[in-house]
Write a protein that holds these residues in place. Structure first.
Motif: not given
Lengths: 219, 219
Positions: A10-14, A59-65
């Motif tokens: 997975t990817v997680d973003v703070a 993936c992180a950019r997709r989550v933030l979008r």
């Protein structure tokens, strides 16, 4: 693929912003039908989609979008958290990123603000991810233009000073801060632009570069 | 596990040492029957074994034990390299680590030394991993005791000065280096121990701490 059972990946973003003078991280409510920790607030994240994501950063950019409507925030890989026990379902790894945006870019998102010094208990190892991200953010802020990514494009010197204090969580002497900022060319004045208000007009500045600039120790 | 196809998950290690005055990284020959790049030299690495490894760092330590016989080298996570194209077989990610050991600990390994400034073309994105690791090593060496992990337990001041130069790849003024090292307490003299040789006896030192110490800029 491969001879071995693969971990969950997975990817997680703070995602950091400053709101009401406090450094905050954004939390997303997990779906009501999530297999684990349903309807609980956590860092925005998700599975790596091998058919969709070119790499973990994509993936992180997709989550933030998807979760915050963000197109091009400052984004950097933090580190990878992994192990047998961090996800009760199976061995898992999360490539953790941190992102930095002005609060104005988060208007209308469903994310919830949480001041980093009053963080609730989060699922998985998300408290540890936030703590690591705050350390990285503070370490890097002390010698770079990173805090300018929390400001709108134009800002006063007092706003710049305030945001460095808010990120670092300490008081910073304004005179020596101004000298270091000026000597190192971290910001440049916007010609002819001043902020008019209750006090004498304040010169507006912008970051000298749109990318992260590193310097000698500022703080 | 999970709704989505998982990527291949591996660990790779950039293992540094100094040999004949040059910063080197260690390469391992891939097995003759490897499904891809057989018998080619690459960074030591391998699949994460979810039944065996507690976390990615434990996997890196298992790789270093198995391929270099190392028990407790200085080891740190570098970052994760990932994507559709880095492994011709499938979407893959590698949690990359770097490690630092004295050359004496590598006697008898089957690993091959490669000076970092004369690196051959490596498979996957291993040249990029090494380049990133060298940048991190140099960045950190400039303000920490990291290069002492390349020395035996006791060393002379001249050996310390030489290893910082070898890691950084630049000449370092010996007088100001000595002042910074002494002011910051990075090393301590070993009482009563001197190295006797062709010249006048040289005091022996050891690192002040067995763990990494961070300092003000040394170089």
């Amino acid at each position: 693929m491969g001879t071995f059972e693969s971990p969950i990946a997975t990817v997680d973003v703070a995602l950091f912003t400053v709101s009401e003078g406090r450094l905050c991280v954004m939390l997303a409510k997990r779906p009501d039908d999530a297999g684990i920790f349903p309807a609980v607030f956590a860092l925005p994240g998700g599975y790596i989609h091998v058919t969709e994501d070119d790499d973990a950063e994509a993936c992180a950019r997709r989550v933030l979008r998807g979760k915050a409507g963000l197109r091009a925030p400052y984004l950097e890989q933090l580190c990878t958290f992994s192990g047998k026990f961090r996800d009760p379902r199976a061995w898992s790894l999360s490539v953790a990123y941190y992102a930095v945006v002005p609060a104005t870019e988060l208007v209308g998102t469903s994310l919830r603000l949480a001041p980093v010094d009053e963080l609730p208990a989060l699922p998985f190892d998300h408290n540890q991810i936030v703590a690591t991200a705050v350390r990285r953010l503070r370490g890097k802020a002390s010698y770079s233009s990173l805090p300018t990514f929390l400001l709108p494009e134009k800002f006063t010197f007092d706003e710049l000073h305030a945001v460095y204090q808010q990120v670092m969580g300490v008081a910073i002497n304004k005179v020596s801060f101004r000298r270091k900022i000026e000597n190192q060319g971290i910001v440049v004045p916007v010609p002819g632009e001043k902020l008019y208000g209750a006090h004498r007009p304040a010169q507006l500045y912008r970051a000298a570069e749109r990318t992260l600039m590193e310097f000698d120790q500022i703080i």
